[in-house]
Structures are given as C-alpha cells and as structure tokens.
Design an enzyme around this catalytic site. Structure first.
Site, short mmCIF file in Angstrom:
data_model
loop_
_atom_site.label_atom_id
_atom_site.label_comp_id
_atom_site.label_asym_id
_atom_site.label_seq_id
_atom_site.Cartn_x
_atom_site.Cartn_y
_atom_site.Cartn_z
N LYS A 78 0.86 -1.38 0.18
CA LYS A 78 -0.06 -0.14 0.09
C LYS A 78 0.98 1.17 0.07
O LYS A 78 1.90 1.27 0.74
CB LYS A 78 -0.91 0.00 1.19
N SER A 158 -9.86 2.28 2.71
CA SER A 158 -8.91 3.10 1.97
C SER A 158 -7.97 2.03 1.20
O SER A 158 -7.29 2.66 0.30
CB SER A 158 -8.28 4.05 2.89
N SER A 182 -10.14 -0.10 7.02
CA SER A 182 -9.64 0.05 5.93
C SER A 182 -8.95 -1.19 5.35
O SER A 182 -8.63 -1.49 4.18
CB SER A 182 -8.92 0.92 5.78
#
Ligand code: GLN
Length: 495
Positions: A78, A158, A182
């Site tokens: 990420k 997210s 998330s």
C-alpha cells in the site's frame, strides 16, 4: 505451471520449496498481470526492477536451503508504507515526488522474510475514505461487476488498490492498513481475507500516520492460511514504535486446526441495524449456523455503546489526523505551491496545503482542529475519548464472560458504484464503517472472511472480532468459517 499469479502464498511457497517453480517465474507472471490490468488502477508505482532483483536473490536463498516464510513470494505494498527510494505518497498530491530515505519496519520485515515487492498500491488519500475515490491517482476499480452491468464498482477503501490487486490476481497478497475498517471493508467488497491485528502487534514506524491511536497494518490475502503466514512476518516488537508490544509472535499457521468445538461465539444485538438489507441479515445468520455446525456455541450478547462508536470515531480520527498532517507544510516533504512576489511563510503554508490536500482531507483537518480547539475540546474530543473507554469496556465485559469471538457482518452492504456515493452527504460514506470502527476504538483484532454473494453476484464478508493478542485463535475460528462457507467465486475478467 501456468497462471502462477493466481496462486496463494501457501501454495506458491510449497511449490517454490519443492522446486516446481522459481520466484523469477512467479514474479514475471505477476508483472505481466499487472501490466494487463491498468484499467483497475491498482498499482500506481510499479517496481519491476526491484521485484526481479529480489526474486533472483530469493531463488538463491531457496537453493541454499534458507527459505524463510515469505521467501520469493510477490506482493504489493500500500502506498501508505514508506519504501526506500520508491515513491510513497499516501495517494496525496502534497507528497508528489516524495521518495523516502528509509523503509517502514513492516515492509522491511517482509523484505527480510524474502518477499518480493512488485510495486505500490492505490488507496484513499492519507487512508481517509471507504471507496478509494479520494486518491490523487484516481479511483481504484474493483474487478467485480454486478451481473451483466458494466458500471465500475469500488473495491472499497482505503486499501482499495490492495483489494483490487489481490482479488484480480495481480499479486499473491498485499499489505493494507486499518484505522476504522480499511483492511476489512475492502476485503469484504472484493471477496478476499483481511485481518487487522491487535493495536501494537505491527510496528507503525515508517507508515504515514493518519490517526496514530487507531492505525494498524495487516495482510490482505486470498485465504485465511495466507493471512496467518503473512501476519506472522509483519508483526513483532520494534523499538522505533513505542506502542508496539514486546509479546512474542506465535506461529499463527500452526494454530489453524479448524477445530472450534466448545468455542463461544457472541452475536451482538446492537449490530442488527434498522434498514439492514435482508441479504446481510441472512449471511450473518448463515455464518452463525456454520460455526454452530462446526461445534461452537452461539451466544446472544450486548455491546451497549455500539451506537456511539461512529460519532466517537469521527471525532477522534480527525483530531489525530489534523495533528499528524500539520507536518505537511511545504518545507519538509514533497510539494510546495508556486508562490507570488511578496508571499511570506503564512502564504506558503496556506497555498501548499490548499492545493496539496484533497477535499476529504481538508474536511478532516477542519473537523479535527475544531474538536481540539479550546472552546470545544471538552464537548467533543474529551467526550469522544470517554465514549471510547466505554466501548472498550463493552468488549472486555463480554470476553470476561467467556466469549471467545464475536461474529458480525463486515459491511452494511455489498460494493457500490464509483461515483454513486460522492454526491451524497459524507455521513452516508462514513456509515460504511459502522461495523468495523468499534474494533479500532477498542484496539482489538478483527478479520473479514468472504462468506457469500449477493443477488447481483457481488461478494459479502463476515467479520470475526477476537480477544486482544489472540490473533492465532481468531485466525483459527476464521479458518473454520472459511471451510464451512466454501467461498470460491472469482470476478470474470473484463480488464
Ligand atoms: N473509512 C474510514 C475513514 O475514512 C476508515 C479508514 C481507514 O481505516 N483508514 O476514516
């Protein structure tokens, strides 16, 4: 072997150790899948040179008989994790051009365990969002579609890029982070597994901070066994993060027996929300029945402060975010706005922050500074902190009464269309987190397991919440649920 990118971590590890495949072959297969999937906008910085170099090194290690847990396994990272010399911009314009001089502890541990980084994954800006629509790179797109409708859907947020990439087999697994859901919400939206460990299990060092008392890293994987393998490599004590625990990290994979006989599973009545779709109700009831069939005892429980969790979260998280994001001032990191003749330092801050932060981030900074301001601190921030203590106590009480894990839906709905929620009141978007934020507020481990499809053919997830530091037991309960649910659906390739 063909379609190597479709393997999970455990399968690929075993094939590597058996000499049936090399890490270079696995990595090349993923790199090709990534190049074919630009339509998903999941990988936003590709690092093929690093990947191939690490894959070669991993193949040497395996040949030499030194193959740690993640050796040779290609994964995505990420964009919130700082990776040395590789763009790490938390999907924000304000970090344009930022290449850290250092590596986050978690990504370093993964690299030390032999994992191969394929690149950086899309996400919501500074991890604020539930649909990956606040990213400076543009939306990440879910590989799933509703029946024959070709409307683009959100992979959740997210960690939307991580979810999309794992579900579409662009990588074997990915890192995510979870402040209010998330990891778990996007995992549920795309039919994969995601675990947020106990607060303090993984080091936060080198992960761009959103809300420091809530943020945790965790794996997003194709199944529960892979989550156990990757989590073990990610967690552990780090002297650079004073909130990381000194507890030993167990061998999580060895704890996957699938035996949950006699375990007490709590069903919290406050999670039965007005207007909850019948399909979610049914999924939840089916999940409870599966655990019961596997030998667990199902117990109705109450977590009375649940209804205050979302408002408390949306005070505490923005408060911490406004403080963490004060460092982006045009001086130290990334981007600085073009200044006019006569502009001073105040104009530099204002212009840089006005053009560098997107709308959602600005909204959170404004809410955060407001609730922390002298006149409102007691009314909002202190009250939210007290509510947080009560929420934590609700969980402590049920665990003290003998509950081993709590079963809830992960999300109140399946994935929705990109753009469908952006016009709505932001609170509509925040409601996505209604079942997940309690876990962060209480610092507990939570996992989402894919458990079924809705009538449009979209994945739905069930969440299991465990006792603090008991990820091994939680993973084992999730493993039993996974075995019973038998979720095997994959998105049909259109990209
Ligand atoms: N969707 C939540 C938010 O917008 C949670 C985000 C997260 O877990 N990083 O704050």
């Amino acid at each position: 072997m063909s379609d190597l990118n479709k393997l999970g971590l455990a399968e690929a590890r075993d094939a590597l150790r058996a000499g049936d495949v090399t890490s270079v072959e696995l990595t090349e297969s993923c790199l090709k899948a990534i190049d074919d999937a630009d339509a998903l906008n999941a990988f936003v910085h590709k690092t093929p040179e690093i990947a191939l170099e690490r894959a070669k090194a991993a193949d040497e290690r395996i040949k030499g008989g030194d193959a740690p847990a993640m050796c040779g396994l290609p994964i995505g990272i990420k964009d919130l994790f700082c990776t040395k010399g590789v763009p790490s911009q938390a999907a924000s314009k304000i970090l344009d051009g930022f290449k850290p001089e250092y590596e986050s502890t978690v990504s370093q541990q993964l690299a030390d365990a032999g994992a191969v980084m394929l690149g950086k994954l899309n996400m919501d800006e500074f991890a604020m969002g539930s649909s990956n629509e606040t990213s400076t790179y543009g939306n990440a797109v879910s590989p799933w579609r509703r029946g024959n409708d070709d409307a683009q859907l959100t992979p959740g947020g997210s960690s939307g890029g991580s979810a999309s990439a794992v579900s579409a087999d662009l990588c074997l697994a990915a890192t995510g982070t979870d402040t209010g859901g998330s990891i778990r919400q996007p995992a549920a939206f795309v039919g994969i597994t995601g675990i947020k460990p106990t607060y303090g299990r993984c080091s936060r060092w080198g992960i761009v901070a959103f809300a420091s008392s809530l943020d945790q890293a965790g794996p997003m994987t194709k199944n529960v066994r892979d989550a156990a393998i990757m989590l073990e490599a990610m967690c552990g004590h780090d002297p650079k993060d004073s909130t990381s625990t000194e507890l030993a990290v167990p061998n999580f994979e060895a704890m996957l027996t699938g035996d949950i006989k006699g375990k007490k599973i709590g069903i919290p009545k406050e999670y039965r929300m007005d207007g909850m779709p019948a399909e979610i109700e049914k999924l939840w009831a089916d999940g409870a029945a599966m655990l019961k069939d596997a030998g667990a005892e199902i117990v109705d429980i109450s977590l009375p402060h649940t209804k205050y969790a979302l408002p408390a979260y949306y005070v505490i998280a923005p408060a911490e975010a406004s403080s963490n994001l004060a460092r982006y001032d045009g001086v130290r990191y990334g981007r600085r706005a073009q200044l006019a003749q006569g502009d001073g330092i105040t104009e530099m801050y204002e212009k840089t922050r006005a053009e560098g932060f997107g709308h959602e981030v600005q909204r959170r900074v404004m809410i955060g500074t407001y609730v922390l301001s002298a006149g409102f601190y007691d009314a909002y921030y202190n009250r939210a902190r007290r509510v947080r203590t009560l929420i934590k106590k609700d969980f402590e009480d049920v665990f003290a009464a003998g509950i081993d894990a709590i079963l809830t839906p992960t999300t109140p709905s399946a994935s929705f269309g990109l753009g469908e929620m952006t016009e709505a009141d932001p609170v509509q978007m925040y409601l996505n987190d209604v079942f997940t934020v309690t876990v962060n507020l209480a610092g507990l481990p939570g996992i989402s397991v894919p458990a079924g499809l809705d009538k449009q053919g979209l994945p739905l997830g069930l969440q299991l919440i465990g006792r603090p530091w008991d990820e091994g037991d939680l993973l084992n309960t999730a493993y039993a649920l996974e075995n019973a649910a038998g979720f095997v659906a994959k998105p049909a390739k259109w990209w």
